[in-house]
Design a protein around this motif. Structure first.
Motif, PDB file in Angstrom:
ATOM      1  N   ASP A  52       0.820  -1.209   0.000  1.00 37.96           N
ATOM      2  CA  ASP A  52       0.000   0.000   0.000  1.00 37.96           C
ATOM      3  C   ASP A  52       0.859   1.267   0.000  1.00 37.96           C
ATOM      4  O   ASP A  52       0.575   2.227  -0.714  1.00 37.96           O
ATOM      5  CB  ASP A  52      -0.937   0.021   1.214  1.00 37.96           C
ATOM      6  CG  ASP A  52      -1.995  -1.074   1.139  1.00 37.96           C
ATOM      7  OD1 ASP A  52      -2.239  -1.588   0.028  1.00 37.96           O
ATOM      8  OD2 ASP A  52      -2.570  -1.406   2.203  1.00 37.96           O
ATOM      9  N   VAL A  53       1.901   1.281   0.798  1.00 37.35           N
ATOM     10  CA  VAL A  53       2.778   2.450   0.881  1.00 37.35           C
ATOM     11  C   VAL A  53       3.453   2.703  -0.462  1.00 37.35           C
ATOM     12  O   VAL A  53       3.451   3.834  -0.970  1.00 37.35           O
ATOM     13  CB  VAL A  53       3.838   2.270   1.996  1.00 37.35           C
ATOM     14  CG1 VAL A  53       4.933   3.317   1.890  1.00 37.35           C
ATOM     15  CG2 VAL A  53       3.192   2.318   3.360  1.00 37.35           C
ATOM     16  N   THR A  55       2.563   1.632  -3.429  1.00 37.30           N
ATOM     17  CA  THR A  55       1.566   1.976  -4.449  1.00 37.30           C
ATOM     18  C   THR A  55       1.177   3.446  -4.332  1.00 37.30           C
ATOM     19  O   THR A  55       1.071   4.156  -5.340  1.00 37.30           O
ATOM     20  CB  THR A  55       0.322   1.087  -4.302  1.00 37.30           C
ATOM     21  OG1 THR A  55       0.726  -0.283  -4.404  1.00 37.30           O
ATOM     22  CG2 THR A  55      -0.705   1.389  -5.359  1.00 37.30           C
ATOM     23  N   GLY A  56       0.990   3.920  -3.102  1.00 40.78           N
ATOM     24  CA  GLY A  56       0.664   5.326  -2.879  1.00 40.78           C
ATOM     25  C   GLY A  56       1.772   6.254  -3.335  1.00 40.78           C
ATOM     26  O   GLY A  56       1.530   7.272  -3.986  1.00 40.78           O
ATOM     27  N   VAL A  57       3.000   5.908  -3.012  1.00 36.28           N
ATOM     28  CA  VAL A  57       4.147   6.731  -3.409  1.00 36.28           C
ATOM     29  C   VAL A  57       4.272   6.725  -4.929  1.00 36.28           C
ATOM     30  O   VAL A  57       4.492   7.769  -5.557  1.00 36.28           O
ATOM     31  CB  VAL A  57       5.442   6.239  -2.751  1.00 36.28           C
ATOM     32  CG1 VAL A  57       6.668   6.897  -3.346  1.00 36.28           C
ATOM     33  CG2 VAL A  57       5.398   6.474  -1.244  1.00 36.28           C
ATOM     34  N   GLY A  59       1.877   6.284  -7.117  1.00 36.30           N
ATOM     35  CA  GLY A  59       0.792   7.099  -7.670  1.00 36.30           C
ATOM     36  C   GLY A  59       1.082   8.580  -7.557  1.00 36.30           C
ATOM     37  O   GLY A  59       0.821   9.335  -8.483  1.00 36.30           O
ATOM     38  N   LYS A  60       1.609   8.992  -6.421  1.00 38.28           N
ATOM     39  CA  LYS A  60       1.942  10.406  -6.240  1.00 38.28           C
ATOM     40  C   LYS A  60       3.058  10.848  -7.177  1.00 38.28           C
ATOM     41  O   LYS A  60       3.053  11.970  -7.707  1.00 38.28           O
ATOM     42  CB  LYS A  60       2.305  10.681  -4.793  1.00 38.28           C
ATOM     43  CG  LYS A  60       1.118  10.602  -3.854  1.00 38.28           C
ATOM     44  CD  LYS A  60       1.521  10.846  -2.422  1.00 38.28           C
ATOM     45  CE  LYS A  60       0.289  10.672  -1.526  1.00 38.28           C
ATOM     46  NZ  LYS A  60       0.620  10.856  -0.129  1.00 38.28           N
ATOM     47  N   SER A  62       3.711   9.514 -10.112  1.00 38.86           N
ATOM     48  CA  SER A  62       3.141   9.561 -11.462  1.00 38.86           C
ATOM     49  C   SER A  62       2.336  10.841 -11.660  1.00 38.86           C
ATOM     50  O   SER A  62       2.415  11.493 -12.703  1.00 38.86           O
ATOM     51  CB  SER A  62       2.249   8.344 -11.704  1.00 38.86           C
ATOM     52  OG  SER A  62       3.007   7.174 -11.707  1.00 38.86           O
TER      53      SER A  62
END
Length: 68
Positions: A52-53, A55-57, A59-60, A62
């Motif tokens: 999750d961490v 994936t969040g990083v 996404g940010k 991108s």
């Protein structure tokens, strides 16, 4: 002749205790294996949170790359 026999027996009996490098290497190997197992177990337990961490990083990053 008996003196030589006793001398050789004494040397043969003392030899295994004189060299302990092999024992130390085995102990270090066991410690390294135990640490590796602990790391694998910890990563297995935290796998969902880590995914999750990252994936969040990702996404940010991108979103930031497309915004500029």
């Amino acid at each position: 002749m008996l003196y030589l026999y006793c001398l050789l027996q004494n040397l043969a009996a003392r030899r295994p205790w004189k060299s302990e490098e092999g024992v130390t290497a085995i102990e270090y190997g066991l410690i390294a294996a135990l640490v590796a197992v602990a790391i694998i177990a910890a990563l297995g337990t935290l796998k969902g949170g880590l995914v999750d961490v990252f994936t969040g990083v990702g996404g940010k990053l991108s979103a930031a790359a497309t915004a500029t």
